[in-house]
Design a protein around this motif. Sequence first.
Motif, PDB file in Angstrom:
ATOM      1  N   ILE A  77       0.846  -1.199   0.000  1.00 28.60           N
ATOM      2  CA  ILE A  77       0.000   0.000   0.000  1.00 28.60           C
ATOM      3  C   ILE A  77       0.881   1.248   0.000  1.00 28.60           C
ATOM      4  N   TYR A  92      -7.046  -1.068  -6.128  1.00 23.62           N
ATOM      5  CA  TYR A  92      -6.196  -1.476  -5.008  1.00 23.62           C
ATOM      6  C   TYR A  92      -6.320  -2.971  -4.751  1.00 23.62           C
ATOM      7  N   ILE A 123      -6.012   2.304   3.859  1.00 26.47           N
ATOM      8  CA  ILE A 123      -5.632   3.080   2.673  1.00 26.47           C
ATOM      9  C   ILE A 123      -6.072   4.534   2.839  1.00 26.47           C
TER      10      ILE A 123
END
Length: 186
Positions: A77, A92, A123
């Motif tokens: 990430i 993602y 995130i």
Amino acid sequence: MKLYIQNMLDLLGEEQVKTELNKLKIPFGRIADGMIDLPQDLNQRKHNKLKNSLLPYGLKLHDTSKVILVEKIKVAIKEMLSYADGLQVLSYSNYLSLKLRHDYTYLANVFSKVNGISIQQYIIQRKIERVKFYFSTSDISLSEISYLLHYSSVAHLSGQFKKVTGLSPSCYKHIISERKGSLIIG
């Protein structure tokens, strides 16, 4: 075998873990930095008993392989957000699945069990930290930041920013500029 204990912050936590291990007659080696060294694997019954006996003390038991996987997710990430250039090719979930070679649902379940928040929440937190970084180190506009971090709109970014920080982006940016000004003057 190694087990990881989340929230084991102090000596009291270590002593409580030792007490519970002794009560359950589970042999153990070193206990340090949230890790328990066990000379042998635990059967599922003993593992569950230990896990349940630690919960009242706010301690969670995790297999170290899952903790390592969570750290790999966090690194992936961070890479995604650090090298953002406004051109997001994959979602993602697809990126993480391809990068870590696991089904996204599995990754999401492990992440939330170990961290207590979803990958999506993580995130968002990292993106907001990135926005704060841009505010403190550059003069790029909120719409440029929105583009760089793959937000659908400035309003979406602003809403998430306020939800996480309690401040609007413009208010936060104003506070940062005042602090910079007072450092130069003072």
